[in-house]
Write an enzyme that holds these catalytic residues in place. Structure first.
Site, short mmCIF file in Angstrom:
data_model
loop_
_atom_site.label_atom_id
_atom_site.label_comp_id
_atom_site.label_asym_id
_atom_site.label_seq_id
_atom_site.Cartn_x
_atom_site.Cartn_y
_atom_site.Cartn_z
N GLU A 1 5.67 -3.30 0.93
CA GLU A 1 5.63 -3.05 -0.63
C GLU A 1 4.78 -1.71 -0.61
O GLU A 1 3.84 -1.65 -0.59
CB GLU A 1 5.08 -4.17 -1.33
CG GLU A 1 5.71 -5.65 -1.18
CD GLU A 1 7.51 -5.20 -1.85
OE1 GLU A 1 7.30 -4.39 -2.72
OE2 GLU A 1 8.10 -6.27 -1.74
N GLY B 1 0.80 -1.13 -0.03
CA GLY B 1 0.15 0.02 -0.02
C GLY B 1 0.78 1.35 0.01
O GLY B 1 1.87 1.22 -0.42
N SER B 2 0.32 2.34 0.48
CA SER B 2 0.97 3.58 0.63
C SER B 2 1.91 3.77 1.64
O SER B 2 2.02 2.93 2.68
CB SER B 2 0.05 4.78 0.79
OG SER B 2 -0.43 4.90 1.74
N PRO B 3 2.87 4.66 1.34
CA PRO B 3 4.13 4.84 2.52
C PRO B 3 3.32 5.55 3.87
O PRO B 3 3.77 4.81 4.97
CB PRO B 3 4.91 5.93 1.73
CG PRO B 3 4.93 5.70 0.37
CD PRO B 3 3.45 5.11 0.36
N ARG B 4 2.34 6.22 3.65
CA ARG B 4 1.37 6.85 4.81
C ARG B 4 0.97 5.60 5.86
O ARG B 4 1.25 5.42 6.90
CB ARG B 4 0.34 7.71 4.43
CG ARG B 4 -0.38 8.44 5.44
CD ARG B 4 -1.42 9.01 4.98
NE ARG B 4 -2.44 8.02 4.56
CZ ARG B 4 -3.38 7.35 5.46
NH1 ARG B 4 -3.46 7.46 6.55
NH2 ARG B 4 -4.30 6.70 4.68
N VAL B 5 0.08 4.46 5.08
CA VAL B 5 0.01 3.51 5.98
C VAL B 5 0.86 2.34 6.16
O VAL B 5 0.96 1.97 7.35
CB VAL B 5 -1.24 2.75 4.96
CG1 VAL B 5 -1.92 1.61 5.82
CG2 VAL B 5 -2.52 3.64 4.80
N GLY B 6 2.12 2.54 5.42
CA GLY B 6 3.13 1.65 5.78
C GLY B 6 3.92 1.97 7.07
O GLY B 6 4.10 1.15 7.80
N CYS C 1 1.86 0.39 -9.20
CA CYS C 1 2.76 0.88 -8.11
C CYS C 1 4.24 1.07 -8.98
O CYS C 1 4.86 1.98 -8.88
CB CYS C 1 3.11 -0.04 -6.92
SG CYS C 1 3.49 -1.93 -7.50
#
Length: 385
Positions: free
Chosen positions: A129, A107-112, A163
């Site tokens: 990822e 997913g996104s870096p924010r949620v990562g 992505c």
């Protein structure tokens, strides 16, 4: 999985040394919505093959696939080794509160960052990822039509919701002028005069993503496309020019069929531009000069790299796929997926007897037995001995 024997030194010739791959235990897989079957089942198969039990959290955004997975998987797989959990961010947050043995998030870096923060509570290992803004450098010596064909294909594939799709092009103003008509020609050839009705162009996943992308159409100047239809969640294959680094379209991963072009004067300027940003998941360079392609490869960092080609490498099971820095950590694909979900346990099995041969290791240490130890262990100067 069969153990992997490893070489030894002279003092361990009678010992058995090998890598034993064992399952981590309970694995949480948080899957994305853009390729909801592939990016879910590949990981599920890898984790189960490694011997782990899996809690599978499909994306609530791809609702149809989420429902199918929840209904169909229990019909074919032993439910004692996996569970499918439905829901949104709240349910995902509740799952992350539990003690898990491994977490795989796409997913996104924010949620990562949220996932990684939750994992630290129990020191749970993770693979992240994530995404990023993938650059695509186009050298002046390129054939513009060849570049247009390849860039348009992997930019607008799945409506840009990939992505590893290129997030922006870096090229000189002169190449831009040659590239624009080639891109227009390619888009028409790929999707026809009315791309909205083309069966070969995907649409945007939901209204939230559509509204976000439509807002980005207001950045810079639209050179190609720019049309949208809210009821159909349609964004035309679009190219933006006169793009500035500070604009919103350059501040977030686009994840849609919008391609900004940023002007640079040389490969050196392009490399400096790329290195000012976070490390991307993918990076592409087009040039008839292998020296230029190699410069881009050697002087930048990214999860993967494509020279004069797009993301076709993701179809190969022989190479790993993953990010670096802001675009993620860890890797998978093919056997690398199995290895990701396996703890690589170093094992040494020695005879219970033959104690006389072991006495050379014990103190007190004389000059003679230190020399003998060094000889027997080889030239491993960085080991304990």
């Amino acid at each position: 999985m069969k153990d992997e024997p490893r070489s030894t030194n002279l003092f361990m010739k009678l010992d058995s040394v090998f890598i034993w791959k064992e399952p981590f235990g309970l694995v949480l897989i948080i899957a994305p919505w853009n390729y909801p079957l592939n990016l879910t089942l590949v990981l599920l198969v890898g984790a189960l093959a490694a011997g782990s039990c899996v809690v599978l959290k499909p994306s609530e955004i791809s609702q149809g696939t989420e429902k199918v997975l929840a209904e169909v998987l229990p019909q074919y797989l032993d439910q004692s080794c996996f569970a499918v959990v439905l829901g949104g961010p709240q349910e995902t947050g509740q799952l992350l509160e539990h003690k898990l043995d491994y977490i795989f998030f796409t997913g996104s870096p924010r949620v990562g960052k949220i996932v990684m923060t939750a994992a630290t509570k129990h020191l749970t290992p993770v693979t992240l990822e994530l995404g990023g803004k993938n650059p695509c450098y186009v050298d002046d010596n390129c054939d513009p039509q060849t570049v247009a064909n390849r860039v348009a294909w992997f930019c607008y594939f799945n409506a840009g919701q990939t992505c590893v799709a290129p997030d922006y092009v870096l090229c000189s103003p002169e190449m831009q002028e040659r590239l624009l008509p080639a891109l227009q020609s390619t888009i028409t050839r790929f999707y026809g005069d009315d791309p909205q009705s083309s069966p070969n162009l995907g649409h945007i996943i939901n209204q939230k993503q559509f509204q976000r992308l439509r807002a980005l159409l207001g950045c810079s100047r639209v050179a190609i496309g720019g049309q949208s239809n809210e009821s159909d969640r349609y964004i035309a294959p679009t190219v933006l020019v006169d793009v500035q680094e500070t604009e919103p379209v350059m501040q977030e991963e686009i994840f849609g069929p919008i391609l900004p072009i940023v002007n640079v004067q040389s490969v050196d300027e392009a490399i400096k531009f790329i290195n000012r940003q976070e490390k991307p998941l993918a990076l592409y360079a087009f040039s008839n000069s292998s020296q230029v392609v190699n410069q881009m490869l050697e002087r930048t960092s990214s999860g993967s790299f494509g020279g004069n080609e797009g993301f076709t490498y993701i179809s190969l099971l022989s190479v790993p796929f993953g990010g670096v820095g802001h675009s993620g950590m860890g890797r998978y694909h093919g056997k690398f997926t199995f290895d990701t979900f396996s703890h690589h346990r170093t094992c040494l099995l020695a005879p219970s007897g033959l104690e006389k041969l072991k006495e050379i290791h014990y103190p007190p240490y004389t000059d003679w037995n230190q020399q003998l130890l060094r000889w027997g262990m080889g030239s491993q100067s960085c080991t304990l001995l």
